[in-house]
Design a protein around this motif. Sequence first.
Motif, PDB file in Angstrom:
ATOM      1  N   UNK A   1      27.860 -28.071 -25.036  1.00  0.00           N
ATOM      2  CA  UNK A   1      28.732 -29.238 -25.722  1.00  0.00           C
ATOM      3  C   UNK A   1      29.338 -30.310 -24.955  1.00  0.00           C
ATOM      4  N   UNK A   2      29.970 -29.915 -23.975  1.00  0.00           N
ATOM      5  CA  UNK A   2      30.778 -30.716 -23.107  1.00  0.00           C
ATOM      6  C   UNK A   2      29.891 -31.813 -22.253  1.00  0.00           C
ATOM      7  N   UNK A   3      28.738 -31.116 -21.766  1.00  0.00           N
ATOM      8  CA  UNK A   3      27.779 -31.788 -21.119  1.00  0.00           C
ATOM      9  C   UNK A   3      27.203 -32.924 -21.925  1.00  0.00           C
TER      10      UNK A   3
ATOM     11  N   UNK B   1      28.174 -39.016 -18.849  1.00  0.00           N
ATOM     12  CA  UNK B   1      27.262 -39.815 -18.348  1.00  0.00           C
ATOM     13  C   UNK B   1      26.081 -38.974 -17.692  1.00  0.00           C
ATOM     14  N   UNK B   2      25.155 -39.465 -17.481  1.00  0.00           N
ATOM     15  CA  UNK B   2      23.897 -38.686 -16.735  1.00  0.00           C
ATOM     16  C   UNK B   2      24.364 -38.313 -15.203  1.00  0.00           C
ATOM     17  N   UNK B   3      25.046 -39.029 -14.425  1.00  0.00           N
ATOM     18  CA  UNK B   3      25.208 -38.696 -13.049  1.00  0.00           C
ATOM     19  C   UNK B   3      26.272 -37.559 -13.317  1.00  0.00           C
TER      20      UNK B   3
ATOM     21  N   UNK C   1      18.713 -31.292 -17.561  1.00  0.00           N
ATOM     22  CA  UNK C   1      19.570 -32.256 -18.244  1.00  0.00           C
ATOM     23  C   UNK C   1      18.960 -32.991 -19.258  1.00  0.00           C
ATOM     24  N   UNK C   2      17.594 -33.276 -19.104  1.00  0.00           N
ATOM     25  CA  UNK C   2      16.643 -34.049 -20.311  1.00  0.00           C
ATOM     26  C   UNK C   2      16.828 -33.034 -21.407  1.00  0.00           C
ATOM     27  N   UNK C   3      16.334 -31.865 -21.062  1.00  0.00           N
ATOM     28  CA  UNK C   3      16.341 -30.680 -21.944  1.00  0.00           C
ATOM     29  C   UNK C   3      17.534 -30.718 -22.803  1.00  0.00           C
ATOM     30  N   UNK C   4      18.669 -30.459 -22.114  1.00  0.00           N
ATOM     31  CA  UNK C   4      20.117 -30.206 -22.978  1.00  0.00           C
ATOM     32  C   UNK C   4      20.322 -31.591 -23.718  1.00  0.00           C
ATOM     33  N   UNK C   5      19.805 -32.833 -23.428  1.00  0.00           N
ATOM     34  CA  UNK C   5      20.297 -33.929 -24.225  1.00  0.00           C
ATOM     35  C   UNK C   5      19.493 -33.948 -25.429  1.00  0.00           C
ATOM     36  N   UNK C   6      18.561 -33.263 -25.708  1.00  0.00           N
ATOM     37  CA  UNK C   6      17.739 -33.214 -26.956  1.00  0.00           C
ATOM     38  C   UNK C   6      18.695 -32.931 -28.208  1.00  0.00           C
ATOM     39  N   UNK C   7      18.754 -33.542 -29.265  1.00  0.00           N
ATOM     40  CA  UNK C   7      19.314 -33.332 -30.357  1.00  0.00           C
ATOM     41  C   UNK C   7      19.538 -31.988 -30.684  1.00  0.00           C
TER      42      UNK C   7
ATOM     43  N   UNK D   1      14.939 -23.567 -16.455  1.00  0.00           N
ATOM     44  CA  UNK D   1      14.494 -24.279 -15.236  1.00  0.00           C
ATOM     45  C   UNK D   1      14.618 -23.192 -14.018  1.00  0.00           C
ATOM     46  N   UNK D   2      13.522 -23.062 -13.154  1.00  0.00           N
ATOM     47  CA  UNK D   2      13.674 -22.155 -11.979  1.00  0.00           C
ATOM     48  C   UNK D   2      14.503 -22.805 -10.928  1.00  0.00           C
TER      49      UNK D   2
END
Length: 438
Positions: free
Chosen positions: A250-252, A256-258, A285-291, A299-300
């Motif tokens: 949740x905090x992630x 911002x992306x960086x 990061x992209x997977x976690x940003x999904x709604x 991720x390996x």
Amino acid sequence: MTATQICEQFAEALRQHRLPARRVIVALSGGRDSFALLLALSAAQRWRLAAWHVHHGLQADADRFAAICDEQCRRCAVPLDVFHGAVATAGRGGPEQRARDARYRALAAALCPGDVVVLGHHRDDQAETFLQNAFRGAGGRGLRAMPRVAPLGAGFIVRPMLSLSRAAIVALTTDIGTPVADDPHNVDTRFDRVYLRETVLPLVDRRWPDVSARLSAAADHLNNDYRLTVAAARQRLGRAVSHDGSLAIAPLRVLPESATLVLLREWLLLAGRRPPPPARLQALRIMLASPRPDNRASVDGPGYRVALYQRRLYVVPPNDAPQAGSLVPGRPYSLGRQNGRLELVPTAGYGIRLPSAGLRVHFRRGGERLNSGPERPQQCLKEWLRSARVLPWWRDRLPLLSAEDGIVAVGDLWHSVGTDSGDRFRVAWRDAPVIQAI
């Protein structure tokens, strides 16, 4: 003046980072840079000094390099230890990178708490590292090049010569009368670092004089900025990481992306794992940003996997193929790398009554049931695993222990009621990884 500068820079690094420096070890190659470091620190007579040389045996002159180190240490009245370190024939990077990794492994393995290893990297090395990492597409962590102070094993490494040029170091070691090693790899432009040193930097220096000082200063600025970013990330980690090491996502999702990438990288480093390449970290990061992040997202990384379950990230150890066997008193049962081992421990009161052959160790195939005792209904193992919040990737790898009358233990998470007569035991899972969700 150069020797005094080296000692002042070293003393300042110790003070800033509050390093006790119970023992100071010069990582000695036999070359000019590390010899200059040895000369400066030994002349100061302020620290308990030793020198270590890692002998890879990769070059025909490897024995001669070790002999030169011995002569340099005699010149400075400093004791020398020579370590023979094997270099992997395959793996991350080329032979130069693998040799460097082998040196750090050998040094780390020999360090005790409070030890400090000093390395002879200088300003020109820093400029080369900055460019090499930039051409690889590195982020903030890579572009800070070589930090002046960093942890290594049980101790630390310090680089007190990063503000000095190669020319200043050459001047310090000229006319000393002690030999220095000339590594032929240092002029072989097949290596990226040497190509930068011999071809790229001289060309750039014609247009922007003293380019090494400029690039080294840029690395210092990025290092300072990165330290502030990491400090902020670790503050967030303190609130987002639970006692089992898992990370709430949740905090992630509001960062911002960086900042998210830095936080993920620091979480893995704090867990003792080497972060995966930037592209894989970005994919996570992209997977976690999904709604609605998928519980199957993973991720390996090198020797582990990062997996998501119920909005928390977990580090999953290697998925070694489980092996059936038997568990008897006095003979621990290994569950593979990083997965711990099972032991039978005597217990008072109710416990497991062992058959003569010990307990059979096996793994879930489907349809298993747990017998909790007389006049109690049996439980479906599949349903029990779900209600016990066992993490999905462990449900088929969880060791089941059986006697003649069926399953008597599930790892150390569940035991049958057992009996209070005769010798009784319970199952202990030593060095267990994270098995259950919080």
